[in-house]
Write an enzyme that holds these catalytic residues in place. Structure first.
Site, PDB file in Angstrom:
ATOM      1  N   ASP A  35       0.804  -1.219   0.000  1.00 30.26           N
ATOM      2  CA  ASP A  35       0.000   0.000   0.000  1.00 30.26           C
ATOM      3  C   ASP A  35       0.839   1.273   0.000  1.00 30.26           C
ATOM      4  O   ASP A  35       0.448   2.289   0.573  1.00 30.26           O
ATOM      5  CB  ASP A  35      -0.974   0.008   1.205  1.00 30.26           C
ATOM      6  CG  ASP A  35      -1.814  -1.251   1.260  1.00 30.26           C
ATOM      7  OD1 ASP A  35      -2.184  -1.738   0.180  1.00 30.26           O
ATOM      8  OD2 ASP A  35      -2.089  -1.742   2.373  1.00 30.26           O
ATOM      9  N   LYS A  38       1.854   1.980  -5.200  1.00 30.41           N
ATOM     10  CA  LYS A  38       2.371   1.381  -6.447  1.00 30.41           C
ATOM     11  C   LYS A  38       1.435   1.679  -7.611  1.00 30.41           C
ATOM     12  O   LYS A  38       1.883   1.997  -8.709  1.00 30.41           O
ATOM     13  CB  LYS A  38       2.500  -0.155  -6.291  1.00 30.41           C
ATOM     14  CG  LYS A  38       3.506  -0.576  -5.256  1.00 30.41           C
ATOM     15  CD  LYS A  38       3.529  -2.076  -5.073  1.00 30.41           C
ATOM     16  CE  LYS A  38       2.304  -2.632  -4.370  1.00 30.41           C
ATOM     17  NZ  LYS A  38       2.170  -2.252  -2.957  1.00 30.41           N
ATOM     18  N   HIS A  63      -4.853  -1.773  -5.544  1.00 32.64           N
ATOM     19  CA  HIS A  63      -4.090  -0.636  -6.043  1.00 32.64           C
ATOM     20  C   HIS A  63      -5.031   0.488  -6.469  1.00 32.64           C
ATOM     21  O   HIS A  63      -5.912   0.279  -7.304  1.00 32.64           O
ATOM     22  CB  HIS A  63      -3.213  -1.064  -7.228  1.00 32.64           C
ATOM     23  CG  HIS A  63      -2.208  -2.120  -6.868  1.00 32.64           C
ATOM     24  ND1 HIS A  63      -1.406  -2.732  -7.785  1.00 32.64           N
ATOM     25  CD2 HIS A  63      -1.881  -2.658  -5.675  1.00 32.64           C
ATOM     26  CE1 HIS A  63      -0.625  -3.605  -7.164  1.00 32.64           C
ATOM     27  NE2 HIS A  63      -0.899  -3.588  -5.889  1.00 32.64           N
ATOM     28  N   VAL A 438       2.485  14.087  -3.402  1.00 31.84           N
ATOM     29  CA  VAL A 438       1.902  15.060  -2.476  1.00 31.84           C
ATOM     30  C   VAL A 438       0.367  15.053  -2.519  1.00 31.84           C
ATOM     31  O   VAL A 438      -0.282  15.984  -2.062  1.00 31.84           O
ATOM     32  CB  VAL A 438       2.440  16.494  -2.749  1.00 31.84           C
ATOM     33  CG1 VAL A 438       3.907  16.603  -2.370  1.00 31.84           C
ATOM     34  CG2 VAL A 438       2.226  16.899  -4.217  1.00 31.84           C
TER      35      VAL A 438
END
Ligand code: GDP
Ligand code: IMO
Ligand code: MG
Length: 449
Positions: A35, A38, A63, A438
């Protein structure tokens, strides 16, 4: 008999075959306990990729990819499926639960991801996860709890039992399902019986299962290829961008992870070769993905875990909830001992550091830099879980930047304190950081070089 010396030069004029190495694949791997983001990194690279492959794991993976405000979660489908121009491939090393695969595809189809079945290739050597493997996964967890007072906290997706069937050579593969169905049915019944003798409470409606499998087989058939040959042609044809999307992560690797609290496949770089049937010389860049802090789902040692307000803040700010199981993820400071260990195994060419923005509000930030046992630093990552439970973590402390970084798009947009934090990590691991995350969306990624 006269033997030719292998070191002798070739006879003059003799033509030797040229070893054309072919295209290289780029591999994206989790450097912690999963987690790390990816999916997001693969999505970023997949916009230019011709082929995106999964090589191990199953639908234990979850994902997340966020594009144009829409959130997708992928479990068996490679995250590259989102790109209408690229082919997605599920390699031989993956274990496939067919109801799960089609449910996932249909769900994404409703979200607008059209034509995925035409863009998906499935290796004929991939093993199948059956519904009863998933039931057995649950039974084994109950047994562990009863015998040892603790379980592993698996995703109950049948991963351990399916890889066990594969290793014990009673498993069934995609090529078996598409071959003689009578033969497949016999082997399926034998496999059920084998598990029923181990777990007498296991009930399986064999005829119903076979009926469903037969239907799935026909839906799957157009996607199935010889995976080895498909990859061989892709590597040796015209230049192609090929991406491998790792599932799970280094510390969950069956050989190198925190055994037995691991998954059942190789989530490190070797898994890309064995799970696709490609030679090591075709491995190009290996990108490690690490969060700016650490999380773990399930049971097992976690030296930098913060069972306090810091851990709770990371959990809530980071929305640290499992994509596959909905469980809260355990949270702690960034542990560079594990990332360095992941680098020892994988040889990362660069790192993607994700979720820096989650640390924006902290007064101070700690980073685990070494483990100590009986007051002495140890240079390696302990294999034994009792030892790992006992290590004392040595931390480096950084002042928080207390600034919103979510709008930063280049290095210079980041506060100096955040830059120092990133530079420290890079130097400590000894691998360049290529991206800094971010935010959730595709554009929330700072590319450093
Ligand atoms: P994976 O299993 O490694 O693909 O990661 P998951 O999708 O299970 O978990 C990562 C979570 O973090 C997802 O919800 C992502 O949308 C989110 N995420 C990824 N990168 C960033 C980032 O840089 N900042 C923030 N805030 N969220 C991120
Ligand atoms: P992604 O690809 C986080 C963990 C489970 C459990 C252990 C064994 O999203 O990073 P399994 O069902 O594989 O037998 O469970 O491994 N686990 C993961 N944790 N992310 C994952 O995948 C995981 N895949 C397995 O929580 O502790
Ligand atoms: Mg995940």
């Amino acid at each position: 008999m006269h033997q030719k010396n292998a070191n002798q030069p070739a006879a003059t004029g003799q033509k030797r075959p040229r070893n054309d190495a072919g295209n290289k694949v780029t591999v994206v791997l989790g450097a912690q306990w999963g987690d790390e983001g990816k999916g997001k990194v693969v999505d970023l690279l997949a916009t230019e990729a011709d082929i995106v492959c999964r090589c191990q794991g199953g639908n234990n993976a979850g994902h997340t990819v966020v594009v144009d405000g829409k959130e997708y979660d992928f479990h068996l489908l490679p995250s590259g499926i989102i790109n209408p121009k690229s082919i997605s491939l599920i390699g031989n090393g993956v274990v496939i639960h067919l109801p799960g695969l089609f449910e996932e595809g249909d769900k994404n189809d409703k979200k607008g991801l059209k034509g995925w079945e035409k863009r998906l290739i499935v290796s004929d050597r991939a093993h199948l996860v059956f519904d009863f493997h998933q039931v057995v996964d649950g039974l084994q967890e109950t047994e562990r709890q009863a015998q040892e007072g603790k379980n592993i906290g698996t995703t109950k997706k049948g991963i351990g039992p399916a890889y066990s069937s594969k290793a014990s050579r009673t498993g069934l593969r995609v090529c078996d399902l598409l071959g003689d169905f009578k033969d497949f049915s016999t082997r399926f019944k034998n496999l059920v019986q084998q598990y029923q003798s181990m777990y007498p409470s296991l009930t399986v409606d064999v005829e119903d299962q076979l009926k469903k499998l037969k239907e799935f087989a026909e839906r799957l058939r157009p996607m199935v290829r010889d995976g080895v040959y498909y990859m061989y042609e892709a590597l040796h044809g015209p230049p192609k961008k090929i991406l491998v999307e790792g599932a799970n992560a280094a510390l969950l690797d069956i050989d190198f992870g925190t055994y037995p609290f691991v998954t059942s496949s190789n989530c490190t770089v070797g898994g890309a070769c064995t799970g696709l049937g490609i030679p090591p010389m075709n491995i190009g860049d290996v990108f490690g993905v690490a969060k700016a802090y650490t999380t773990r789902v399930g049971i097992g040692a976690f030296p930098t875990e913060q069972l306090n307000a810091i851990g709770e803040l990371l959990q809530t700010r980071g929305h640290e909830v499992g994509v596959t199981t909905g469980r809260k993820r355990r949270c702690g400071w960034l542990d560079l001992v594990i990332v360095r260990y992941a680098h020892m195994i994988n040889g990362f060419t660069a790192i993607a550091l994700t979720k820096l923005d989650i640390l924006d509000v902290l007064d101070e930030i700690k980073v685990g830099v070494a483990y100590k046992l009986n007051g002495k630093r140890i240079p390696h990552f302990p294999a034994n879980m009792d030892v790992l439970q006992k290590v004392e973590v040595e931390y480096e402390t950084f002042p928080g930047w207390k600034t919103d970084t979510s709008a930063a798009r280049k290095w210079n947009d980041l506060p100096v304190k955040a830059q120092n934090y990133i530079r420290f990590i890079e130097n400590h691991i000894g691998v360049p950081i290529k991206w800094v995350g971010v935010g959730k969306s595709r554009e929330c990624m700072i590319q450093m070089f």
